[in-house]
Scaffold this motif. Structure first.
Motif, PDB file in Angstrom:
ATOM      1  N   THR A 149       6.174  72.604  63.411  1.00 39.06           N
ATOM      2  CA  THR A 149       6.010  71.272  63.244  1.00 39.06           C
ATOM      3  C   THR A 149       6.320  70.435  61.639  1.00 39.06           C
ATOM      4  N   GLY A 207       9.203  68.049  70.853  1.00 38.09           N
ATOM      5  CA  GLY A 207       8.860  68.815  69.774  1.00 38.09           C
ATOM      6  C   GLY A 207      10.189  69.496  69.069  1.00 38.09           C
ATOM      7  N   SER A 208      10.059  70.411  68.145  1.00 38.85           N
ATOM      8  CA  SER A 208      11.222  71.131  67.511  1.00 38.85           C
ATOM      9  C   SER A 208      11.792  71.984  68.411  1.00 38.85           C
TER      10      SER A 208
END
Length: 125
Positions: free
Chosen positions: A47, A32-33
């Motif tokens: 996101t 993910g980020s």
């Protein structure tokens, strides 16, 4: 995953790779980020570029990290950052530079290795 290389000083967070929905920072894989600070990497609950708010960037205050340049990796394409977000960061002495995530990763590594006070807020691709 795109491979990025360089030799950081002890404790510095160098981004080694990105893609496949995550990042490899200083040898650790993150899904993910992420927010990459000079000496710490944190998961970032974003996101897309549309999810970024002033509050989502308050981590820099909480971590008591002096950052002059914040690179925002917007995903696969560069996007414009809301004026309110830019102004809030500017009031803290932070200049925002938005670009696609790949460019932000490469720029972060170069600036970090130059000894600049840089951080990166990266949307996963």
């Amino acid at each position: 995953m795109q491979d990025i290389s360089g030799i950081p000083s002890a404790g510095q967070q160098l981004i080694n790779g990105y893609g496949d929905g995550g990042f490899r920072v200083s040898g650790i894989k993150y899904e993910g980020s992420v927010l990459v600070l000079p000496e710490k990497t944190l998961l970032w609950d974003i996101t897309s570029i549309a999810d970024i708010t002033v509050d989502s960037l308050n981590t820099f205050d909480a971590e008591d990290v002096k950052v002059e340049i914040l690179l925002i990796g917007c995903g696969t394409n560069m996007a414009f950052i809301d004026t309110d977000i830019r102004n809030a960061c500017r009031e803290k002495g932070i200049v925002i530079d938005a670009m696609d995530t790949g460019a932000a990763v490469r720029t972060y590594n170069v600036l970090l290795l130059e000894g600049r006070q840089v951080a990166a807020a990266l949307v996963a691709v």
